[in-house]
Design an enzyme around this catalytic site. Sequence first.
Site, short mmCIF file in Angstrom:
data_model
loop_
_atom_site.label_atom_id
_atom_site.label_comp_id
_atom_site.label_asym_id
_atom_site.label_seq_id
_atom_site.Cartn_x
_atom_site.Cartn_y
_atom_site.Cartn_z
N GLU A 196 0.82 -1.21 0.00
CA GLU A 196 0.00 0.00 0.00
C GLU A 196 0.86 1.26 0.00
O GLU A 196 0.56 2.25 -0.66
CB GLU A 196 -0.93 0.01 1.22
N PRO A 198 10.14 -15.59 -1.65
CA PRO A 198 9.10 -15.86 -0.65
C PRO A 198 8.40 -14.58 -0.21
O PRO A 198 9.01 -13.50 -0.19
CB PRO A 198 9.86 -16.51 0.50
N ARG A 199 7.13 -14.72 0.11
CA ARG A 199 6.36 -13.56 0.59
C ARG A 199 6.96 -12.99 1.86
O ARG A 199 7.02 -11.79 2.06
CB ARG A 199 4.91 -14.00 0.82
N LEU A 259 13.84 -7.60 0.95
CA LEU A 259 12.61 -6.84 0.72
C LEU A 259 12.79 -5.78 -0.36
O LEU A 259 13.88 -5.25 -0.55
CB LEU A 259 12.17 -6.15 2.02
N GLY A 260 11.71 -5.50 -1.07
CA GLY A 260 11.67 -4.36 -1.98
C GLY A 260 12.39 -4.54 -3.29
O GLY A 260 12.68 -3.55 -3.97
N GLU A 261 12.67 -5.79 -3.72
CA GLU A 261 13.43 -6.00 -4.95
C GLU A 261 12.61 -6.64 -6.08
O GLU A 261 13.16 -6.91 -7.15
CB GLU A 261 14.66 -6.85 -4.67
N ASN A 284 -0.82 -9.06 -6.54
CA ASN A 284 -0.85 -8.09 -7.63
C ASN A 284 0.02 -8.56 -8.80
O ASN A 284 1.19 -8.87 -8.64
CB ASN A 284 -0.34 -6.75 -7.09
N SER A 294 0.38 -6.60 -11.59
CA SER A 294 0.67 -5.46 -12.45
C SER A 294 2.16 -5.17 -12.59
O SER A 294 2.62 -4.76 -13.65
CB SER A 294 -0.06 -4.21 -11.96
N GLU A 295 2.95 -5.37 -11.52
CA GLU A 295 4.39 -5.13 -11.64
C GLU A 295 5.02 -6.06 -12.67
O GLU A 295 5.88 -5.64 -13.45
CB GLU A 295 5.08 -5.31 -10.29
#
Length: 412
Positions: A73, A245-246, A286-288, A313, A315-316
């Site tokens: 978000e 992994p999530r 994270l964030g990659e 999602n 869309s990315e």
Amino acid sequence: MAERWWSRGGAAYAVYRATSRAASPLVYLFVQWRRLRGLEHPTRWRERLGEPSFPRPAPGTPLLWFHAVSLGEGLSAIPVIKRCVEQRPEIAVLLTVTTVSAFEVIKERLPCGVIFQFAPVDTYDAVNRFLGFWSPDAVFLIESELWPNLIFSSATKGSTMEAIRFQLLSAPPVIINFCGDLKYAVGDFNMSEKELTTLEDLRVDISGRRVWMASSLHCGEEKVFMQIHKALAKIHPALLTIIVPRHVEHGRKIKRELNQQGISAVLRSSVEKISPGTAVYIVDTLGELRTLYRLTPIAVIGGSFLPEMKGHNLSEATAAGCAVLTGPFVGHFSNMIRQMSAVDRLSVWQVNGREELLEALKQLLGDDLALEARRAAAKKAFSAVSGDVVSRVWELISTHILAEQPRLERRN
């Protein structure tokens, strides 16, 4: 609007407010317990109790508050925040999140000057301490972050309430404006120097190899993808499977299971690089994902292969031009799949389970023309359905919030 809320839910809210107020001492202890476990920021945990870490902007400066719960978000809010800063640099912007993981990733991506801190827990005292200090002129809630104390206290203190992507409580349709899904705003991101360097380094490491990626895997799904990898490796011995992994802590467990089966796996968090003998690359950072989607030609979106799951999602991955596959359990993301498939039926390949996924991957890894057709379709569909959602959101903010700036300045 505040009077209508009170008339419809005042009694229930009064009970909630009294309970949360009585629980404030316990909430303090709970935040401390989370801090000791590493679940709250070690030095900025007081922000969760409504205490500020930065001074408020100068008197007379309108302040827009964007609130998001976690990483996804928060990232979707950044393009809108950037547009606000570009178009109206004299306006102050405050962004809050609730998770440490979101904080660590997002802090590197915000425009200069944006105030970034943790949101208060939803107790009456913490929220009113926060609002009393910051006194935002408008509050933007991303996704479904609808906490009673936050909403009622903001309304009674005079902040303009807006909901992005969400029908706020029982607001009448005449005042609701739907400007698009901010999940599509990923196309507005530019890659940083660090991300570009990472991408080029990884491209060198995997040069000449067949590659596919399974992203946002939940616990239990790794067994599906381990079986898929072993079957594909018999056809493509030099195959590299990337697993994201999530939850990053899940990465070490996946590595242990792979090693027990004799499969060479490397964790991204380690100093070890991808070698010709690496079969599986586990991205436990994270964030990659944005960077990785530009690395792999094929992306299988996890969180969709077990019955209790609701997808993630897409869309990315489509924006990056991946051939996108997903499982049968996609929850409300089924609408996104329908929209993209209506543009081009090759844009998203939804399979019914492991066997169908294996056959789909065999086709894509063995047929370059089929792979390129899927990749082109994904990018085409994303472009068609995303439109310019950030511009539409900005237009609403400019028209309905900032057009009232003289009133806001008088209030300050």
